[in-house]
Design an enzyme around this catalytic site. Structure first.
Site, PDB file in Angstrom:
ATOM      1  N   TRP A 102      -8.877 -12.201   4.906  1.00  0.00           N
ATOM      2  CA  TRP A 102      -7.862 -12.240   5.971  1.00  0.00           C
ATOM      3  C   TRP A 102      -8.377 -11.632   7.263  1.00  0.00           C
ATOM      4  CZ3 TRP A 102      -4.737 -15.897   5.275  1.00  0.00           C
ATOM      5  CH2 TRP A 102      -4.315 -16.236   3.988  1.00  0.00           C
ATOM      6  N   ASP A 172      -2.844  -5.768  10.441  1.00  0.00           N
ATOM      7  CA  ASP A 172      -2.168  -6.826   9.691  1.00  0.00           C
ATOM      8  C   ASP A 172      -1.716  -6.173   8.386  1.00  0.00           C
ATOM      9  OD1 ASP A 172      -1.428  -8.884   8.025  1.00  0.00           O
ATOM     10  OD2 ASP A 172      -3.298 -10.026   8.203  1.00  0.00           O
ATOM     11  N   LYS A 196       6.008 -11.258   1.343  1.00  0.00           N
ATOM     12  CA  LYS A 196       5.561 -10.482   0.183  1.00  0.00           C
ATOM     13  C   LYS A 196       6.594  -9.385  -0.119  1.00  0.00           C
ATOM     14  CE  LYS A 196       1.218 -11.820   1.926  1.00  0.00           C
ATOM     15  NZ  LYS A 196       0.962 -13.020   1.196  1.00  0.00           N
TER      16      LYS A 196
END
Ligand code: PMP
Length: 360
Positions: A102, A172, A196
């Site tokens: 990511w 992030d 999530k």
């Protein structure tokens, strides 16, 4: 009705109480005669939902007054572009710490908007450890330093907050936001997709320090300009109303369950069940440095990859789904966010023990 234990990395399992409440309120929200989905975002009913959701996000994360809380669209990958568009213009440069898939994506995207460079990378450990801060080579002229606080695919997580001095730290936090208390004042920008720990996909929580507003590159679309969204209380354009409503219900649920301190305790206990077993197993292994192990995404490998399919099928037959690891790294991954009950993790460990006994 049988609900499975869903170990998906995201969209992920949600608290059952939240889903039941949403179902109860689906056709007629609090006697107003319509669903939240059908409400005007500027009407008083939705405005009250929005205000409560924002205020709960602020309360749970203890967001200081000099930060804006925005509910945006475009997901975390959208933020990979939105962050540099809003911040890199200050000096034209940005530093990225690469710890897995990511953060690699974040770095690549930022390169479209300025000089984005790698300040540190976990490549020497094949991304099984977070590089120590002493190894970071920070550029004092960088507009910001970007990290990914939890790499959802590799299962590595920061259990410390980097010190980037006067350079704003951008994180992030898509896959570990609200899993434990954080000190927001240590960050310039925090962003996280909701799917999530906070609700369904479609809404991105963005927390921005006030002094970082107003530096957007001229090409920045207005809907993605932090200052424009802040001035319009996230309603410059129609926000993802239903996703915000569900996030609000999740926040209420977290608060009623004891807040982020309780989440932290619960998450540490759940992760320990799995890691303790992995450490004693002679059949399953985890490759991540102990200090950097993710409490949210536990990656593991079978001794013999030829047994992977049998393992996944056997789990499915026992009501445990979405355990296959990301295709880029293989193996297995159990995502055990806030809403995964301890019973789910216990059932998984019991199955793994049984599988090992049958195949060791
Ligand atoms: N960052 C992290 C850490 C993620 O886990 C994900 C999604 N799994 C993303 C970014 C991408 O998020 P989205 O699909 O919402 O753009």
């Amino acid at each position: 009705m049988t609900r499975v234990f869903n170990f998906s990395p995201g969209p992920a399992t949600l608290p059952e109480a939240v889903l039941r409440r949403a179902a109860d309120e689906m056709l007629d929200w609090h006697g107003c005669g319509m669903s939240v989905m059908e409400m005007s975002h500027r009407g008083k009913d939705f405005m009250s939902i929005f205000a409560e959701t924002e205020s709960l996000a602020r309360e749970l994360l203890a967001v200081p007054a000099n930060y804006k809380v925005l509910f945006m669209q475009g997901g975390a990958l959208g933020e990979n572009a939105i962050v540099p568009m809003n911040l890199i213009g200050r000096t034209g440069k940005a530093d990225y710490v690469v710890t897995g898939d990511w953060s690699k994506k974040s770095l690549k995207e930022a390169g479209k908007y300025g000089a984005a460079r790698i300040a540190a990378s976990g490549d020497a450990s094949n991304f099984t450890a977070i590089p120590k801060q002493s190894e970071w080579k920070l550029d004092p002229a960088a507009s910001y330093v970007h990290i990914c606080s939890n790499e959802t695919i590799g299962g590595v997580e920061y259990h410390w907050t980097p010190d980037t001095g006067s350079t704003p730290l951008v994180a992030d936090m898509s896959s570990n936001i609200m899993s434990r208390p954080i000190d927001v004042s240590r960050y310039g920008v925090i962003y996280a997709g909701a799917q999530k720990n906070m609700g369904p996909s479609g809404v991105t929580l963005v927390i921005v320090r006030d002094d970082l507003l107003g530096h957007a590159l001229p090409i920045t679309p207005s809907a993605f300009n932090y200052q424009v969204q802040a001035e319009n209380e996230s309603m410059y354009n129609t926000p993802p109303t239903y996703a915000i409503y569900i996030a609000g219900l999740v926040y209420q649920h977290i608060k009623a369950s004891g807040g982020l301190a309780a989440m932290e305790k619960h998450n540490a206990q759940k992760a320990a069940l799995l890691y303790d077993f992995l450490d004693e197993s002679r059949f399953f292994t985890n490759k991540v440095a102990k200090a950097d192990r993710s409490l949210m995404n536990v990656t593991f490998w079978l001794k013999d990859a030829a047994l992977d399919d049998e393992f996944v099928k056997g789990a499915q037959a026992r009501g445990m789904v979405q355990l296959k690891g990301h295709r880029s790294v293989g193996g297995m991954r159990a995502s055990i966010y806030n809403a995964m009950p301890a019973e789910g993790v216990k059932a998984l460990v019991a199955y793994m023990k049984d599988f090992e006994a049958r195949h060791a």
